[in-house]
Design a protein around this motif. Structure first.
Motif, PDB file in Angstrom:
ATOM      1  N   LEU A 246       0.902  -1.336  -0.359  1.00  0.00           N
ATOM      2  CA  LEU A 246       0.719  -0.099   0.309  1.00  0.00           C
ATOM      3  C   LEU A 246       0.840   1.139  -0.570  1.00  0.00           C
ATOM      4  O   LEU A 246       0.331   1.958  -0.474  1.00  0.00           O
TER       5      LEU A 246
ATOM      6  N   ARG B 109      -0.627   4.954   3.591  1.00  0.00           N
ATOM      7  CA  ARG B 109      -2.172   3.961   3.660  1.00  0.00           C
ATOM      8  C   ARG B 109      -2.128   3.539   4.569  1.00  0.00           C
ATOM      9  O   ARG B 109      -2.854   2.701   4.792  1.00  0.00           O
TER      10      ARG B 109
ATOM     11  N   GLU C 212      -3.082   4.394   7.753  1.00  0.00           N
ATOM     12  CA  GLU C 212      -4.009   4.707   7.580  1.00  0.00           C
ATOM     13  C   GLU C 212      -5.230   3.360   8.047  1.00  0.00           C
ATOM     14  O   GLU C 212      -5.978   3.523   8.594  1.00  0.00           O
ATOM     15  N   VAL C 213      -4.813   2.579   7.205  1.00  0.00           N
ATOM     16  CA  VAL C 213      -5.141   0.703   7.353  1.00  0.00           C
ATOM     17  C   VAL C 213      -4.689   0.240   8.916  1.00  0.00           C
ATOM     18  O   VAL C 213      -6.081   0.036   9.516  1.00  0.00           O
TER      19      VAL C 213
ATOM     20  N   LEU D 165     -12.755  -1.509   5.147  1.00  0.00           N
ATOM     21  CA  LEU D 165     -12.262  -1.334   3.830  1.00  0.00           C
ATOM     22  C   LEU D 165     -12.908  -2.429   2.809  1.00  0.00           C
ATOM     23  O   LEU D 165     -13.585  -3.695   3.175  1.00  0.00           O
TER      24      LEU D 165
ATOM     25  N   LEU E 191     -11.794   0.225  -3.101  1.00  0.00           N
ATOM     26  CA  LEU E 191     -11.259   0.614  -1.813  1.00  0.00           C
ATOM     27  C   LEU E 191     -10.317  -0.037  -1.429  1.00  0.00           C
ATOM     28  O   LEU E 191      -9.263   0.020  -2.333  1.00  0.00           O
ATOM     29  N   ALA E 192     -10.259  -1.582  -1.602  1.00  0.00           N
ATOM     30  CA  ALA E 192      -9.006  -2.591  -1.005  1.00  0.00           C
ATOM     31  C   ALA E 192      -8.438  -2.548  -2.229  1.00  0.00           C
ATOM     32  O   ALA E 192      -7.112  -3.053  -2.580  1.00  0.00           O
ATOM     33  N   GLU E 193      -8.746  -3.154  -3.901  1.00  0.00           N
ATOM     34  CA  GLU E 193      -8.406  -2.612  -4.633  1.00  0.00           C
ATOM     35  C   GLU E 193      -7.636  -1.659  -5.275  1.00  0.00           C
ATOM     36  O   GLU E 193      -6.187  -1.703  -5.720  1.00  0.00           O
ATOM     37  N   ARG E 194      -7.708  -0.490  -4.796  1.00  0.00           N
ATOM     38  CA  ARG E 194      -7.588   1.779  -5.591  1.00  0.00           C
ATOM     39  C   ARG E 194      -6.153   1.226  -4.836  1.00  0.00           C
ATOM     40  O   ARG E 194      -5.250   1.633  -5.319  1.00  0.00           O
ATOM     41  N   TYR E 195      -6.336   0.775  -3.152  1.00  0.00           N
ATOM     42  CA  TYR E 195      -5.123   0.750  -2.573  1.00  0.00           C
ATOM     43  C   TYR E 195      -4.140  -0.656  -2.590  1.00  0.00           C
ATOM     44  O   TYR E 195      -2.914   0.083  -2.214  1.00  0.00           O
TER      45      TYR E 195
ATOM     46  N   LEU F  34      -4.509  -3.868  -1.952  1.00  0.00           N
ATOM     47  CA  LEU F  34      -4.304  -4.665  -0.841  1.00  0.00           C
ATOM     48  C   LEU F  34      -4.740  -6.149  -2.196  1.00  0.00           C
ATOM     49  O   LEU F  34      -4.401  -7.186  -1.542  1.00  0.00           O
TER      50      LEU F  34
END
Length: 277
Positions: free
Chosen positions: A157, A161, A164-165, A172, A176-180, A182
Motif C-alpha cells: 500500500l 496508506r 491509515e489502515v 475497507l 477501496l482494497a483494489e484501489r489501495y 491490497l
C-alpha cells in the motif's frame, strides 16, 4: 491425501489445483485448531503428497466471513511470552508465502486481524464486490498487528496508506482494497468463477519448479540481488529441457507473425493443450 485430520479446512485436489475451503464455526475464528490445520496444510504442500499441486485456492464456506481474526484468548494467553507467540504466528503465515506453489485468496465476506495477515502472505488476492470487507483491527482492541502485516501492508500500500489502515482500524470495501493495492482485483460475484477458472488454468500449466523460480526472482532484497536471482533462475529453466521445444512449437504455431501475435494469449494457451505426451 494425508489431510484427513483437518477439522477447520476441507481440501480437494483436481490435478495440479488444490482448493481449500475454510469452514470453522460461525465466524471462521482463527483459533488454535485452525492454526494447527494451516500448519498441516503447509507441511502437506511441502511434502511428496502435495508435489503435484501447482496452485492453491483458499476460499470460505461461510459467505459472511473469510477469517474473522485471531482468537483473543490466544492473545491474552501470550502475555507471559509475547515475542515467542508472535514469532510462531509469523512463521506460520510466512510459510504460506514461502511455498513453491502459487497461493490465491478469494475473499467474500469479512477478514480482519490475523486473517488479514495470512491473506497478505498469499501470492494473489481477489475480493468479491458488495461482500468483501477488510479490517486490520488490532489497534482498535489495544494491541498492534505483528504477524508480518505491517511489513506487507507497507510494501503493498505504501507507508501512508498502511498507517491509515493500521491506525484507523476501519472497514475497507472491495473497491477501496483494489484501489489501495491490497487485492489484485475486485470482481462481481458472477465474474469470480470464470475469471479464476481462466487464471488458475493458465498458472497450472507452468511447471512447479518454474513457478518457484519466478517467486524467487520477486523475493530478492534489492535490485542487484534480484537481477542475479533472475539470471540464475533463467539458466535453471533452460537446463530443465522443456523450454526450447516449447519455443519451437510457438514458432510453428504462428508465433512472431502478425496473425499469431495478435492472438498471443490464446496461441500460448493452445500450446499447453497440444503439448506432446
Amino acid at each position: 491425501m494425508g489431510l484427513d485430520s483437518l477439522t477447520t479446512l476441507t481440501v480437494s485436489q483436481d490435478g495440479p489445483v488444490a482448493r481449500v475451503l475454510i469452514d470453522h464455526g460461525e465466524i471462521n475464528l482463527m483459533d488454535a485448531a485452525m492454526m494447527g490445520d494451516l500448519w498441516r496444510l503447509v507441511k502437506w504442500l511441502r511434502s511428496a503428497g502435495g508435489r503435484d499441486v501447482r496452485v492453491v485456492v483458499l476460499e470460505s464456506a461461510n459467505p459472511d466471513f473469510f477469517i474473522a481474526h485471531v482468537d483473543l484468548a490466544l492473545l491474552q494467553a501470550s502475555a507471559d511470552n509475547p515475542e515467542a507467540a508472535v514469532g510462531s504466528f509469523q512463521d506460520m503465515v510466512g510459510a504460506f508465502r514461502a511455498l513453491h506453489q502459487v497461493t490465491i485468496g478469494v475473499v467474500s465476506g469479512r477478514v480482519a486481524g490475523g486473517g488479514m495477515e495470512l491473506l497478505v502472505n498469499l501470492d494473489l488476492r481477489f475480493a468479491v464486490t458488495g461482500r468483501a470487507v477488510f479490517n486490520q483491527v488490532e489497534t482498535g482492541i489495544g494491541v498492534i498487528p505483528a504477524g508480518s502485516g505491517p511489513q506487507h501492508l507497507h510494501h503493498l500500500l505504501g507507508r501512508g496508506r498502511a498507517l491509515e489502515v493500521i491506525l484507523g482500524h476501519d472497514d475497507l470495501d472491495a473497491h477501496l482494497a483494489e484501489r489501495y493495492g491490497l487485492v489484485n482485483r475486485a470482481l462481481d460475484a458472477a465474474d469470480v468463477a470464470p475469471f479464476l477458472d481462466r487464471l488458475v488454468g493458465r498458472i497450472a500449466t507452468v511447471p512447479l519448479a518454474d513457478i518457484a523460480d519466478v517467486k524467487a526472482t520477486l523475493a530478492a532484497p534489492d535490485l542487484d540481488a534480484g537481477l542475479a536471482v533472475e539470471r540464475s533462475a533463467f539458466a535453471r529453466v533452460l537446463e530443465r529441457g522443456a523450454a526450447l521445444p516449447k519455443m519451437q512449437r510457438f514458432l510453428d504455431a504462428g508465433g512472431q507473425t502478425p496473425g499469431g501475435e495478435r492472438r498471443l494469449a490464446g496461441l500460448v494457451a493452445d500450446l499447453d493443450r497440444t503439448e506432446p505426451a
